[in-house]
Write an enzyme that holds these catalytic residues in place. Sequence first.
Site, mmCIF file in Angstrom:
data_model
loop_
_atom_site.group_PDB
_atom_site.id
_atom_site.type_symbol
_atom_site.label_atom_id
_atom_site.label_comp_id
_atom_site.label_asym_id
_atom_site.label_seq_id
_atom_site.Cartn_x
_atom_site.Cartn_y
_atom_site.Cartn_z
ATOM 1 N N PHE A 3 43.396 66.694 60.527
ATOM 2 C CA PHE A 3 43.588 66.679 59.071
ATOM 3 C C PHE A 3 42.545 65.842 58.361
ATOM 4 O O PHE A 3 42.269 66.032 57.166
ATOM 5 C CB PHE A 3 44.998 66.167 58.734
ATOM 6 C CG PHE A 3 45.174 64.677 58.811
ATOM 7 C CD1 PHE A 3 45.148 63.896 57.657
ATOM 8 C CD2 PHE A 3 45.399 64.040 60.014
ATOM 9 C CE1 PHE A 3 45.319 62.523 57.718
ATOM 10 C CE2 PHE A 3 45.581 62.677 60.095
ATOM 11 C CZ PHE A 3 45.544 61.903 58.937
ATOM 12 N N LYS A 4 41.914 64.929 59.077
ATOM 13 C CA LYS A 4 40.977 64.016 58.445
ATOM 14 C C LYS A 4 39.678 64.689 58.034
ATOM 15 O O LYS A 4 38.848 64.084 57.358
ATOM 16 C CB LYS A 4 40.741 62.819 59.365
ATOM 17 C CG LYS A 4 42.039 62.037 59.550
ATOM 18 C CD LYS A 4 41.922 60.840 60.445
ATOM 19 C CE LYS A 4 43.296 60.153 60.553
ATOM 20 N NZ LYS A 4 43.263 58.925 61.360
ATOM 21 N N ASP A 5 39.505 65.956 58.426
ATOM 22 C CA ASP A 5 38.348 66.707 57.947
ATOM 23 C C ASP A 5 38.363 66.837 56.425
ATOM 24 O O ASP A 5 37.305 66.869 55.790
ATOM 25 C CB ASP A 5 38.310 68.103 58.581
ATOM 26 C CG ASP A 5 37.844 68.065 60.027
ATOM 27 O OD1 ASP A 5 36.908 67.312 60.333
ATOM 28 O OD2 ASP A 5 38.432 68.784 60.858
ATOM 29 N N ALA A 57 37.066 63.364 55.178
ATOM 30 C CA ALA A 57 35.711 63.031 55.626
ATOM 31 C C ALA A 57 34.657 63.936 55.000
ATOM 32 O O ALA A 57 33.594 63.473 54.573
ATOM 33 C CB ALA A 57 35.641 63.110 57.151
ATOM 34 N N THR A 60 39.980 59.919 63.087
ATOM 35 C CA THR A 60 39.122 59.601 61.946
ATOM 36 C C THR A 60 37.644 59.632 62.334
ATOM 37 O O THR A 60 36.811 60.212 61.637
ATOM 38 C CB THR A 60 39.468 58.218 61.366
ATOM 39 O OG1 THR A 60 40.779 58.252 60.822
ATOM 40 C CG2 THR A 60 38.499 57.830 60.264
#
Length: 434
Positions: free
Chosen positions: A106-108, A111, A139
């Site tokens: 999900f951190k795409d 980022a 992350t």
Amino acid sequence: MKLYSTNNTSSSVSFKEAVFNSMPQDRGLYMPVTIPRLSDEFINNLDKYTLPEIAFEVAKTLLGDTIPVADLKALIEDAINFDAPVIKLEEDVYVLELFHGPSLAFKDFGARFMSRVMSYFLEKGEKQLDVLVATSGDTGGAVALGFLGVPNTRVTILYPKGKVSGVQEQQLTTNGQNIRALEVDGTFDDCQALVKQAFTDAELNSEYRLTSANSINIARLVPQTFYYFNAYAQLLRQGKSKVAFCVPSGNFGNIGAGLLAWKMGLPVEQFIAATNANDTVPAFLKTGIYNAKPSVATISNAMDVGNPSNWVRIADLFKEDTAKLNKLIEGYSYNDDETLEALKQVFADYNYVVCPHTAIAWKALKEWHADHKEVTGVFLSTAHPCKFPDVIPADIASNITIPASVKELEGKEKQAVQLPADFEAFKAYLLKNV
């Protein structure tokens, strides 16, 4: 858009300054001076919009005139170029798949958006931007791929030795170019503390232009609101309008973004914070006592956080109105045995494979949903299960389709520098490797 520090509400900075500074010198976190509410017309018609359209409208409303409309639209279309589908598993129980981006986590969302915002704000001839990021697993991979090859930037990733999965470590340590990895002999909390201390060190700040890509950076939270709105839009298309979100929680940036979406007008009935044995917040929600403690290692490693940074943002959203906070957020925590049992149960019930973090979210949602059948429950799947081959039982893991991007990592050489969990050693490394 203006932002203040949670430790000093009397002064404010621009979004650009908050993004590049990452964390105020007073060790607070940046929060918007005002949180604008989206129009009822937009909220009620979310089902008519695509994810990029939703993302653009939310970002435009929140950021105001910080980035010209045309530039913001192009930035979002470049950053948010993958899907986040809501999948029905049973009546009124859905999973929100957030692992369809490049790093399979999900951190795409955060980022990729943040890297493009920073690149947009960087002006020709400016000093190189040094991005420091602590990771408990996902992350770092998302940030590495988000910033890989971005001109005039360099990323330094700190990760806890022996506490990330093999696939996660490959994503952290095999990039090269402007990405470097530090394998810290400690916990994620140690890595996070090193990063935070670097931002308040005068010598480092005179030598480097430092910023962070952790969820302490407000540019990470803004794009994470997008998928909450988009999930609600998908449910509206299926005639569902009463929704609860269950969020696997570590540093509490993900659920913090959901609460920001709620503040902007997203009609959420309930947020459920699901943690592993690192249960600082669930314990607080039950007792009213916030007792930060050292993190412990679990099979859901990306949530191994004993003192979640973003809790101060959540507390700030409610301005110490603990009654309101406790009404909107419920907390659940589970140990490794319960996590593994949940993972097996999800596969047995739905023929669906989840990562350990997602298994915790499913278990918490099912427990809460037993008494709230009138609400549609959505649990967030934060990472592709292929990233945890050593955790998932072999008979279940054999059902996972391995993405091509993971296969490409096989055989790549690990490039990481080992460091103790000591600030002077970290500082010496940075000063030596200008």
